[in-house]
Design an enzyme around this catalytic site. Structure first.
Site, PDB file in Angstrom:
ATOM      1  N   CYS A  73       2.745  -3.009 -11.984  1.00 38.14           N
ATOM      2  CA  CYS A  73       4.389  -2.744 -11.623  1.00 38.14           C
ATOM      3  C   CYS A  73       4.742  -3.848 -11.730  1.00 38.14           C
ATOM      4  CB  CYS A  73       4.965  -2.583 -10.330  1.00 38.14           C
ATOM      5  SG  CYS A  73       3.925  -3.525  -9.026  1.00 38.14           S
TER       6      CYS A  73
ATOM      7  N   ASP B 130       5.675  -6.893 -10.553  1.00 41.33           N
ATOM      8  CA  ASP B 130       5.535  -7.725  -9.795  1.00 41.33           C
ATOM      9  C   ASP B 130       4.495  -9.122  -9.786  1.00 41.33           C
ATOM     10  OD1 ASP B 130       6.922  -5.741  -8.753  1.00 41.33           O
ATOM     11  OD2 ASP B 130       6.037  -5.095  -6.752  1.00 41.33           O
TER      12      ASP B 130
ATOM     13  N   CYS C 268       9.998  -4.901  -5.514  1.00 47.32           N
ATOM     14  CA  CYS C 268       9.732  -4.133  -5.151  1.00 47.32           C
ATOM     15  C   CYS C 268      10.154  -4.558  -3.973  1.00 47.32           C
ATOM     16  CB  CYS C 268       8.887  -2.681  -5.092  1.00 47.32           C
ATOM     17  SG  CYS C 268       7.390  -2.524  -4.764  1.00 47.32           S
TER      18      CYS C 268
ATOM     19  N   CYS D 154       0.929  -3.455  -2.857  1.00 39.90           N
ATOM     20  CA  CYS D 154       1.797  -4.285  -2.493  1.00 39.90           C
ATOM     21  C   CYS D 154       1.346  -5.206  -1.688  1.00 39.90           C
ATOM     22  CB  CYS D 154       3.368  -4.127  -2.197  1.00 39.90           C
ATOM     23  SG  CYS D 154       4.454  -3.705  -3.504  1.00 39.90           S
TER      24      CYS D 154
END
Lengths: 139, 230
Positions: free
Chosen positions: A37, A39, A64, A107
């Site tokens: 993603c 990140d 996010c 995450c």
């Protein structure tokens, strides 16, 4: 997809955002990323050399809401723990606490990796031998 | 879950019972419309899985099949056939959208071969450091910091010329890196299309890594562009 209240809370009021002096002997820095993603997460700890207790933890995450909440929670949890104790935190604990949906589990993985990377960096700086646990994991 | 269904294995036509390709939208014997095929997208267009595609030919084939599948042509057909004309059209459009886009096509082909791509698979290979080059990570982080600085400076009504110059430079650099990744991807397409099994597997691995790198860079360029344009 709706975020849980806890994620929203950490997202709106992230705890321990900031920077510690990277060059300090007592500071460990972990920088990790999730290619899926895009990140990036930086987590830093300041460890008391006498007690090996993490006295300060700071993070900075670009990503996010779940990534921010995961790293915010991680800093809250590791503060006041010894480095060995902090290493027992698992991403699944974070998933549970924040009620992360399956698509956001990575995450929490990122946050666990960040803790490990920061502690690893601190250990390397201070010449602390890898723990038995880490040695097993490396096998 | 995607899988390669061997489209050469024939299925029987519901109408004339003749055997036709499992990927066919129409029976090759009686020309009747068939239920949505279960195979992969390439075979819907009569292609073998490949990365270098003739996009003009793909579009021509889309138009040809779309015309044949058009629901108006089935107004008086059986209920099944009317339903299939809609379902087949939807499938054809999905297939076209996936195959015409170079990145989506590459991801699709990698998924067909078992690659786990996408956010839902994130974190599985996390112990493999080769997936996230550390030097790139540092750069991504630093640039994000600069972007944030610039946004807050703007909010305060200030412009930091030095910072903006840095960001313009950074954008140029990352644009260049993106182009490089795309060139590398295209080289891998060739390797995959023309290679044997071993060469294909190697190309698949390389392409998965390139797509990761590309995602990072792409997010960055997007953020820089947004911030500079604000």
């Amino acid at each position: 997809m709706a975020y849980s209240d806890k994620v929203v809370d950490h997202y709106n009021n992230p705890r321990n955002v900031g920077t510690l002096d990277k060059s300090s002997q007592e500071v460990g820095t972990g920088l990790v990323g999730a290619p899926e993603c895009g990140d990036v997460m930086r987590l830093q700890i300041r460890v008391n050399p006498e007690t090996q207790v993490i006295e300060e933890a700071k993070f900075k995450t670009f990503g996010c809401g779940s990534a921010i909440a995961s790293s915010s929670l991680a800093t809250e949890w590791i503060k006041g723990r010894t480095v060995e104790d902090a290493l027992t935190i698992k991403n699944t604990d974070i998933v549970k606490e924040l009620s992360l949906p399956p698509v956001k589990i990575h995450c929490s993985v990122l946050a666990e990796d960040a803790i490990r990377a920061a502690i690893g960096d601190w250990k390397k700086k201070n010449g602390v031998a890898e723990t038995a646990q880490a040695a097993v994991a490396a096998k | 879950m995607l899988k390669i269904v061997d489209s050469a294995v024939p299925v029987a036509c519901w109408s004339c019972s003749a055997a036709h390709k499992a990927s066919a939208l129409f029976c090759s014997n009686c020309s009747k419309i068939q239920p949505p095929p279960s195979g992969e997208y390439f075979s819907v267009f009569g292609l073998r899985p490949q990365l270098n595609l003739d996009l003009d030919a793909l579009e021509r084939e889309l138009h040809r099949l779309s015309r044949r599948l058009h629901p108006d042509r089935f107004a008086r057909a059986s209920e099944n056939e009317r339903e299939w004309s809609l379902a087949d059209t939807a499938l054809l459009n999905d297939a076209y959208r996936t195959l015409k886009d170079p990145l989506r096509r590459t991801e699709y082909l990698l998924k067909l071969h078992g690659a786990e791509i996408g956010e839902e698979h994130a974190g599985k290979d996390r112990r493999d450091p080769s997936r996230v080059p550390p030097d790139l990570l540092e750069e991504v982080f630093d640039l994000n910091m600069q972007l944030e600085e610039m946004r807050s400076a703007r909010q305060a009504g200030e412009t930091d010329q030095e910072l903006e110059k840095n960001l313009v430079e950074a954008k140029k650099k990352f644009d260049g890196l993106l182009e490089e990744v795309d060139r590398d991807l295209r080289a891998q397409w060739q390797a995959w299309d023309e290679g044997d099994q071993a060469a294909r597997e190697a190309a698949q691995k390389t392409m998965a890594a390139l797509l990761d790198r590309r995602r990072y860079l792409n997010n960055l360029v997007r953020d820089v562009t947004e911030t500079l344009g604000a």
